[in-house]
Design a protein around this motif. Structure first.
Motif, short mmCIF file in Angstrom:
data_model
loop_
_atom_site.label_atom_id
_atom_site.label_comp_id
_atom_site.label_asym_id
_atom_site.label_seq_id
_atom_site.Cartn_x
_atom_site.Cartn_y
_atom_site.Cartn_z
N VAL A 2 32.41 17.79 11.93
CA VAL A 2 33.82 17.47 12.08
C VAL A 2 34.10 17.17 13.53
O VAL A 2 33.69 17.91 14.43
N GLN A 3 34.81 16.10 13.77
CA GLN A 3 35.18 15.74 15.14
C GLN A 3 36.62 16.14 15.41
O GLN A 3 37.49 16.00 14.56
N LEU A 4 36.84 16.64 16.61
CA LEU A 4 38.19 16.93 17.06
C LEU A 4 38.66 15.78 17.94
O LEU A 4 37.94 15.33 18.81
N VAL A 5 39.86 15.34 17.68
CA VAL A 5 40.42 14.22 18.43
C VAL A 5 41.55 14.74 19.29
O VAL A 5 42.51 15.33 18.78
N GLU A 6 41.41 14.51 20.59
CA GLU A 6 42.44 14.93 21.53
C GLU A 6 43.25 13.73 21.99
O GLU A 6 42.72 12.61 22.10
N SER A 7 44.49 13.98 22.31
CA SER A 7 45.33 12.92 22.85
C SER A 7 46.39 13.53 23.75
O SER A 7 46.65 14.74 23.68
N GLY A 8 47.00 12.69 24.58
CA GLY A 8 48.15 13.11 25.34
C GLY A 8 47.95 13.33 26.82
O GLY A 8 48.90 13.63 27.53
N GLY A 9 46.73 13.23 27.31
CA GLY A 9 46.53 13.41 28.74
C GLY A 9 47.11 12.25 29.53
O GLY A 9 47.59 11.26 28.96
N GLY A 10 47.08 12.37 30.85
CA GLY A 10 47.59 11.30 31.68
C GLY A 10 47.91 11.76 33.08
O GLY A 10 47.50 12.85 33.51
N LEU A 11 48.68 10.93 33.76
CA LEU A 11 49.09 11.18 35.14
C LEU A 11 50.58 11.51 35.16
O LEU A 11 51.38 10.79 34.56
N CYS A 95 39.84 20.92 23.72
CA CYS A 95 40.17 21.86 22.65
C CYS A 95 38.89 22.25 21.92
O CYS A 95 37.94 21.46 21.81
N TYR A 96 38.88 23.46 21.49
CA TYR A 96 37.77 24.00 20.69
C TYR A 96 38.39 24.62 19.45
O TYR A 96 39.34 25.41 19.55
N SER A 113 33.91 23.03 16.58
CA SER A 113 33.72 21.77 17.30
C SER A 113 34.53 21.75 18.60
O SER A 113 35.54 22.44 18.73
N TRP A 114 34.06 20.90 19.51
CA TRP A 114 34.77 20.63 20.75
C TRP A 114 35.40 19.24 20.68
O TRP A 114 34.80 18.32 20.11
N GLY A 115 36.54 19.10 21.31
CA GLY A 115 37.11 17.78 21.50
C GLY A 115 36.39 17.07 22.63
O GLY A 115 35.57 17.66 23.34
N GLN A 116 36.70 15.79 22.80
CA GLN A 116 35.99 14.97 23.79
C GLN A 116 36.52 15.19 25.20
O GLN A 116 35.90 14.76 26.17
N GLY A 117 37.62 15.87 25.32
CA GLY A 117 38.21 16.09 26.64
C GLY A 117 39.24 15.03 26.97
O GLY A 117 39.07 13.85 26.64
N THR A 118 40.31 15.45 27.62
CA THR A 118 41.34 14.51 28.05
C THR A 118 41.77 14.89 29.47
O THR A 118 41.97 16.07 29.78
N GLN A 119 41.86 13.88 30.31
CA GLN A 119 42.16 14.11 31.73
C GLN A 119 43.65 14.32 31.92
O GLN A 119 44.47 13.53 31.45
#
Length: 124
Positions: A2-11, A95-96, A113-119
């Motif tokens: 299962v993949q975790l999908v992260e969103s919402g990062g930014g500057l 996220c984990y 699972s781990w998410g891919q990371g968001t900056q």
């Protein structure tokens, strides 16, 4: 897997807000406990916030009162609302999660699972 999908990062400027989300791919998977971590290059990964399947939460002292972790079970999503951001919050956020997946023949499997990371970058 299962993949975790992260969103919402930014500057964002210091004092601003961002909202991160973490969801599991596939409609047959359900997220249980979720933990958000953050990590800067060369530094140890740091726990930011966690939420159990029942909704109990835990926060790092550095983010208490500023960050809120929440879950929307209908959308199978966990969010991290980050307010009053500081430059020291700049990191890659991961996220984990653990959860379950409904397989054919009524079989239920578990995953972690781990998410891919968001900056997240906070400018002064």
């Amino acid at each position: 897997q299962v993949q975790l999908v992260e969103s919402g990062g930014g500057l964002v400027q210091a004092g601003g807000s961002l909202r991160l989300s973490c969801s599991a791919s596939g409609s047959s998977s359900s997220i249980n406990a979720v933990t958000w971590y953050r990590q800067a290059p060369g530094k140890q990964r740091e726990l930011v916030a966690a939420i159990t399947s029942g909704g109990s939460t835990n926060y790092a002292d550095s983010v208490k009162g500023r960050f809120t972790i929440s879950r929307d079970n209908a959308k199978n999503t966990v969010s991290l609302q980050m307010n009053s951001l500081k430059t020291e919050d700049t990191d890659v956020y991961y996220c984990y999660a653990d959860g379950t997946t409904n397989q054919p023949m009524g079989i239920i499997t578990t995953f972690s699972s781990w998410g891919q990371g968001t900056q997240v970058t906070v400018s002064s």
